[in-house]
Design a protein around this motif. Structure first.
Motif, PDB file in Angstrom:
ATOM      1  N   PRO A 316       0.778  -1.252  -0.036  1.00  0.00           N
ATOM      2  CA  PRO A 316      -0.073   0.016  -0.068  1.00  0.00           C
ATOM      3  C   PRO A 316       0.939   1.226  -0.043  1.00  0.00           C
ATOM      4  O   PRO A 316       0.314   2.050  -0.472  1.00  0.00           O
ATOM      5  CB  PRO A 316      -0.649  -0.065   1.357  1.00  0.00           C
ATOM      6  CG  PRO A 316      -0.932  -1.468   1.602  1.00  0.00           C
ATOM      7  CD  PRO A 316       0.373  -2.006   0.924  1.00  0.00           C
ATOM      8  N   THR A 366      -3.188   5.307   7.001  1.00  0.00           N
ATOM      9  CA  THR A 366      -2.087   4.584   6.445  1.00  0.00           C
ATOM     10  C   THR A 366      -1.684   3.508   7.069  1.00  0.00           C
ATOM     11  O   THR A 366      -1.188   2.179   6.290  1.00  0.00           O
ATOM     12  CB  THR A 366      -1.213   5.560   5.754  1.00  0.00           C
ATOM     13  OG1 THR A 366      -1.890   6.539   5.084  1.00  0.00           O
ATOM     14  CG2 THR A 366      -0.008   5.067   5.047  1.00  0.00           C
ATOM     15  N   ARG A 369      -3.830   0.190   6.848  1.00  0.00           N
ATOM     16  CA  ARG A 369      -3.877  -0.383   5.764  1.00  0.00           C
ATOM     17  C   ARG A 369      -2.561  -1.307   5.511  1.00  0.00           C
ATOM     18  O   ARG A 369      -2.459  -2.442   5.016  1.00  0.00           O
ATOM     19  CB  ARG A 369      -3.790   0.539   4.494  1.00  0.00           C
ATOM     20  CG  ARG A 369      -5.160   0.945   4.223  1.00  0.00           C
ATOM     21  CD  ARG A 369      -5.424   1.863   2.739  1.00  0.00           C
ATOM     22  NE  ARG A 369      -4.470   3.022   2.740  1.00  0.00           N
ATOM     23  CZ  ARG A 369      -4.768   4.123   3.152  1.00  0.00           C
ATOM     24  NH1 ARG A 369      -5.576   4.544   3.689  1.00  0.00           N
ATOM     25  NH2 ARG A 369      -3.702   5.150   2.914  1.00  0.00           N
ATOM     26  N   ASN A 370      -1.488  -0.605   5.840  1.00  0.00           N
ATOM     27  CA  ASN A 370      -0.362  -1.363   5.702  1.00  0.00           C
ATOM     28  C   ASN A 370       0.120  -2.560   6.795  1.00  0.00           C
ATOM     29  O   ASN A 370       0.533  -3.633   6.291  1.00  0.00           O
ATOM     30  CB  ASN A 370       0.935  -0.337   5.841  1.00  0.00           C
ATOM     31  CG  ASN A 370       1.332   0.341   4.692  1.00  0.00           C
ATOM     32  OD1 ASN A 370       2.031  -0.183   3.635  1.00  0.00           O
ATOM     33  ND2 ASN A 370       0.627   1.484   4.565  1.00  0.00           N
ATOM     34  N   TRP A 373      -1.947  -5.240   5.202  1.00  0.00           N
ATOM     35  CA  TRP A 373      -1.099  -5.943   4.158  1.00  0.00           C
ATOM     36  C   TRP A 373      -0.015  -6.783   4.944  1.00  0.00           C
ATOM     37  O   TRP A 373       0.256  -7.920   4.210  1.00  0.00           O
ATOM     38  CB  TRP A 373      -0.406  -4.715   3.437  1.00  0.00           C
ATOM     39  CG  TRP A 373       0.672  -5.477   2.390  1.00  0.00           C
ATOM     40  CD1 TRP A 373       0.404  -5.878   1.273  1.00  0.00           C
ATOM     41  CD2 TRP A 373       2.084  -5.120   2.465  1.00  0.00           C
ATOM     42  NE1 TRP A 373       1.644  -6.350   0.610  1.00  0.00           N
ATOM     43  CE2 TRP A 373       2.677  -5.717   1.495  1.00  0.00           C
ATOM     44  CE3 TRP A 373       2.851  -4.827   3.686  1.00  0.00           C
ATOM     45  CZ2 TRP A 373       3.951  -5.832   1.180  1.00  0.00           C
ATOM     46  CZ3 TRP A 373       4.313  -4.959   3.425  1.00  0.00           C
ATOM     47  CH2 TRP A 373       4.905  -5.339   2.462  1.00  0.00           C
TER      48      TRP A 373
END
Length: 436
Positions: A316, A366, A369-370, A373
């Protein structure tokens, strides 16, 4: 004792992993001797104050900081060498930079890490990987004695002959589980000239990655390396390592890889060992990081390589980046039985890990999201790797962490924990418990 209003408190209290910088100790006991450690331990227990132990402060999960009392052994950074026996005695606060400074003028070494600021205590207690491990063994394999202050305040000398069970646990059982180690005595080895190398590929990674995974485990024990693949759409794979031998030998060993794809950059040098470590060392600047590891016991399949590249290309994105990397194992590491020390991952071919970095400029969305992942990537690797993880890459997100770190050695470690820390003074979120 340093309090929050003491001079330089903020600098000394700060951990290397900035992810945990908001955890601020109520006080720091700067210990220069085993007696200082004993005093701090007994005071913390008498006053029911939680504690943490710090040497270099590089715990990936922030377990070397606390809101209570931080027992900081970094002032005990001495390194003494006995030329007759070839043994070196290091204080519990010695760091890789102290090893470098002393051993460089002696032409000696132990298996050590790349990061200059890392404490030798944390390194050896969790096993200790380095470029010399395939030829000389893990850091813990060079350990012949350690002194440790237990929860009762007793200073114990531990070796194969004295307190052998605790000595066994100190070689791979992880830092902070059994007491405060105040010294380590190592059997050093002589060093001379080595060849170091850095190769970078920026295309055809779909060919290069499976070729590396297939070819590297067959390398001779004199060959030590790591490689990493950067996350993101711009392809980049870096192979970094050292070889006890000539540049010509390295070129011949790497020839099959060079045939699969020519690197965009290649730097190879023959240097005195400690000059070579300057070439290999990495930046020790504090950072925000979450690292998740898995050991590889078999050569990863072509499907495994595709999975790795697929997830890296779907990164991401943060202001700092991410990568997937491998440390080559085998050699002398595998010649020690899994139950001979607490370090159980002896037969693994490689240690892999996914490293996610970010900065203070990355917002919560952010980061979420990471982290999602990273969790998906870590789970996707299990069919191609193993459920075992490296205890020095301690991971707060690992669920079955005790088995992941210690495997079949866990039961014995729990027994030793009960024997030496029956009140569970040395505890943190992933510490070895008193029972299973």
């Amino acid at each position: 004792m340093l309090r929050r209003d003491s001079f330089d408190f903020t600098r000394i209290a700060a951990p290397w992993n900035l992810r945990f910088a908001s955890v601020v100790p109520a006080g720091i006991a700067r210990c220069g001797s085993a007696d200082d450690v004993r005093t701090a331990l007994l005071w913390a227990e008498a006053n029911n104050v939680p504690l943490a132990i710090r040497s270099g402060g590089h715990s990936y999960a922030g377990f070397s900081t606390t809101a209570g009392l931080l027992i900081d052994v970094s002032p005990m950074s001495h390194v003494a060498f006995d030329g007759e026996s070839g043994r070196a005695r290091l204080g519990g606060g010695a760091r890789n930079t102290d090893v470098h400074a002393t051993f460089a003028r002696l032409g000696r070494s132990i298996t050590h890490g790349r990061c200059q600021g890392v404490g030798v205590a944390g390194l050896v207690l969790g096993g200790g990987v380095g470029f010399s491990q395939r030829l000389r063994g893990l850091t813990c394999d060079r350990l012949i004695e350690t002194e440790i202050v237990t929860a009762s305040g007793e200073l114990l000398r531990c070796s194969a002959e004295e307190n052998a069970d605790l000595f066994w646990a100190c070689r791979g059982g992880g830092g902070g589980n059994f007491g405060v180690n105040t010294s380590f005595t190592f059997d050093t080895f002589p060093v001379g000239v080595v060849t170091v190398f850095r190769l970078v590929w920026t295309s055809r990674l779909s060919d290069v990655l499976p070729a590396l995974l297939d070819h590297l485990p067959a390398m001779p024990d004199r060959f030590g390396c790591k490689f990493l693949v950067d996350a993101g759409q711009a392809e980049r794979l870096e192979l970094l390592g050292q070889f006890v031998g000539t540049e010509g030998e390295v070129t011949a060993l790497l020839a099959p890889l060079l045939r699969s794809a020519r690197p965009a950059q290649q730097d190879m040098r023959t240097l005195p060992y400690w000059d070579a470590q300057d070439f290999l060392s990495e930046d020790d600047t504090p950072e925000y990081v979450h690292e998740r590891s898995r050991y590889l016991y078999r050569i990863a399949s072509a499907e495994g390589a595709r999975t790795i590249l697929d997830y890296l290309r779907r990164f991401p994105g943060t202001h700092a980046g991410a990568n997937w990397k491998v440390f080559l194992a085998g050699g002398a590491v595998a010649k020690v039985a899994p139950d001979a020390t607490a370090f159980v991952h002896r037969q693994a071919l490689m240690l892999s890990s996914i490293e996610l970095n970010w900065t203070a400029d990355d917002d919560a969305a952010t980061l979420a999201r990471n982290e999602s992942w990273l969790a998906e990537f870590h789970a996707a690797m299990q069919p191609h790797a193993s459920a075992e993880c490296y205890q020095n890459f301690i991971d707060p997100a690992e669920t079955n962490y005790l088995r992941a770190y210690y495997g079949t050695n866990l039961e014995r470690l729990v027994e030793i924990k009960r024997r030496y820390d029956p009140r569970n003074v040395f505890r943190f979120a992933q510490s070895i418990p008193l029972s299973l």
